[in-house]
Motif scaffolding. Structure first.
Motif, mmCIF file in Angstrom:
data_model
loop_
_atom_site.group_PDB
_atom_site.id
_atom_site.type_symbol
_atom_site.label_atom_id
_atom_site.label_comp_id
_atom_site.label_asym_id
_atom_site.label_seq_id
_atom_site.Cartn_x
_atom_site.Cartn_y
_atom_site.Cartn_z
ATOM 1 N N LEU A 1 0.102 -11.351 -1.520
ATOM 2 C CA LEU A 1 -0.243 -12.761 -1.673
ATOM 3 C C LEU A 1 0.658 -13.401 -2.724
ATOM 4 O O LEU A 1 1.202 -14.494 -2.512
ATOM 5 N N ALA A 2 0.855 -12.730 -3.832
ATOM 6 C CA ALA A 2 1.735 -13.257 -4.876
ATOM 7 C C ALA A 2 3.163 -13.407 -4.374
ATOM 8 O O ALA A 2 3.836 -14.406 -4.659
ATOM 9 N N LEU A 3 3.630 -12.429 -3.591
ATOM 10 C CA LEU A 3 5.020 -12.445 -3.121
ATOM 11 C C LEU A 3 5.272 -13.521 -2.074
ATOM 12 O O LEU A 3 6.432 -13.810 -1.758
ATOM 13 N N ALA A 4 4.217 -14.114 -1.545
ATOM 14 C CA ALA A 4 4.404 -15.203 -0.585
ATOM 15 C C ALA A 4 4.945 -16.461 -1.251
ATOM 16 O O ALA A 4 5.456 -17.363 -0.574
ATOM 17 N N TYR B 1 7.654 -8.420 5.743
ATOM 18 C CA TYR B 1 8.589 -9.545 5.589
ATOM 19 C C TYR B 1 8.891 -9.793 4.111
ATOM 20 O O TYR B 1 10.056 -9.837 3.697
ATOM 21 N N SER B 2 7.852 -9.923 3.314
ATOM 22 C CA SER B 2 8.026 -10.374 1.928
ATOM 23 C C SER B 2 8.615 -9.315 1.009
ATOM 24 O O SER B 2 9.457 -9.621 0.153
ATOM 25 N N LEU B 3 8.174 -8.072 1.150
ATOM 26 C CA LEU B 3 8.604 -7.043 0.201
ATOM 27 C C LEU B 3 10.079 -6.683 0.366
ATOM 28 O O LEU B 3 10.831 -6.710 -0.619
ATOM 29 N N THR C 1 13.934 0.142 -1.335
ATOM 30 C CA THR C 1 12.955 0.090 -2.421
ATOM 31 C C THR C 1 11.567 -0.226 -1.882
ATOM 32 O O THR C 1 10.563 0.308 -2.368
ATOM 33 N N ALA C 2 11.483 -1.081 -0.872
ATOM 34 C CA ALA C 2 10.182 -1.394 -0.259
ATOM 35 C C ALA C 2 9.551 -0.131 0.311
ATOM 36 O O ALA C 2 8.347 0.111 0.144
ATOM 37 N N GLU C 3 10.346 0.683 0.970
ATOM 38 C CA GLU C 3 9.846 1.950 1.521
ATOM 39 C C GLU C 3 9.364 2.871 0.416
ATOM 40 O O GLU C 3 8.306 3.503 0.513
#
Length: 301
Positions: free
Chosen positions: A142-145, A174-176, A184-186
């Motif tokens: 939510l914050a990353l949106a 999408y966002s991460l 890094t997301a993985e």
């Protein structure tokens, strides 16, 4: 009947709940868990849910407040609060207490996705997430949106769902990666380790650290937001944001991210043998997980 008489206290007596307006008139002080206020070109939408958990109802009410905030003439919209938690995503306690936990999980997640999608699709102003405390799972997403994430030093982020045996949603796919890169997301979502605010800034999860005490966070955010609203480059940034969102939509619609994430989550929610159910129950009851276990790297999520 009166005190001491049969039937006096054999049923509960409920007081009616009177919803407080989002914007309080001058001189009125009352408790509310969602509040909107405006200072010139800046809107502040604050929310404060115990433990950071957001039920279906919480998500729907906050979405309604978000839509109200979008009707106001602002160029900067700040989302956040000053209590211990920003958000920890769906409300596992409410889900566990539901007559149909799988169905409530599904309703809660879709309500959370509706909220996150509304933030992602806001392209007519700059959005800031202000994290005065910790965030986890869907709360991080939510914050990353938002366009910018401001985080008080000392806060801890847990940008993963693995401890509940879940793949996750809230448009994290999408966002991460957009913020930290696919590799890094993985790593963040599979290692399932806490991330300090300093590390979060270093890897691009957070844009700005706010090095103040908890009680000073809200006024400092207001000061920083005023600087942002006064930046002559703000109109160009808003235009660039809208252009970028349009290009991303053409490349892969948000609906497709949501569909793919929810397909994985639905499989976990509605499979009674999925680890999620035992892990959730153990978490709510503060019990050992027993045979239930989170996923390990390399397993299907």
């Amino acid at each position: 009947s009166g005190p001491g008489m049969p039937g006096a206290y054999d049923r509960p007596y409920w007081l009616p709940e009177i919803a407080a307006p989002l914007e309080l008139p001058p001189g009125r002080t009352t408790w509310t868990d969602i509040r909107y206020r405006q200072s010139g070109p800046i809107g502040f939408l604050s929310f404060s849910f115990p433990g950071g958990a957001m039920s279906t109802t919480h998500c729907r009410r906050l979405l309604a407040a978000w839509r109200y905030a979008l009707t106001r003439p602002t160029s900067v919209l700040v989302l956040g609060g000053a209590r211990d938690f920003f958000s920890n995503g769906i409300h596992l306690n409410v889900i566990e207490a539901a007559g149909d936990p799988a169905g409530e999980s599904w309703s809660n997640l879709n309500a959370m996705d509706d909220l996150v999608e509304a933030v992602l699709r806001t392209t007519d102003r700059l959005v800031v997430s202000a994290l005065g405390g910790n965030a986890a799972a869907g709360g991080v997403m939510l914050a990353l949106a938002a366009d910018e994430v401001w985080c008080r030093t000392g806060s801890v982020l847990n940008p993963h769902y693995r401890n509940m045996g879940l793949y996750g949603s809230e448009f994290w796919t999408y966002s991460l990666p957009r913020r930290v890169g696919a590799e890094t997301a993985e790593r963040l979502t599979t290692e399932a380790l806490p991330v300090s605010s300093a590390t979060a800034e270093r890897i691009g999860l957070v844009d700005r650290l706010v090095p103040v005490a908890a009680q000073e966070f809200a006024p400092e955010v207001e000061r920083l937001a005023a600087e942002l609203a006064a930046d002559p480059d703000l109109p160009r940034r808003i235009t660039a944001k809208a252009t970028s969102r349009h290009a991303d939509e053409l490349a892969r619609p948000l609906a497709e991210y949501r569909r793919a994430e929810l397909a994985r989550m639905r499989a976990a929610f509605f499979d009674p043998e999925a680890p999620y159910h035992a892990l959730r129950s153990a978490f709510v009851r503060k019990l050992p997980t027993g045979s239930a276990r989170p996923l390990v790297s390399g397993e299907a999520r």
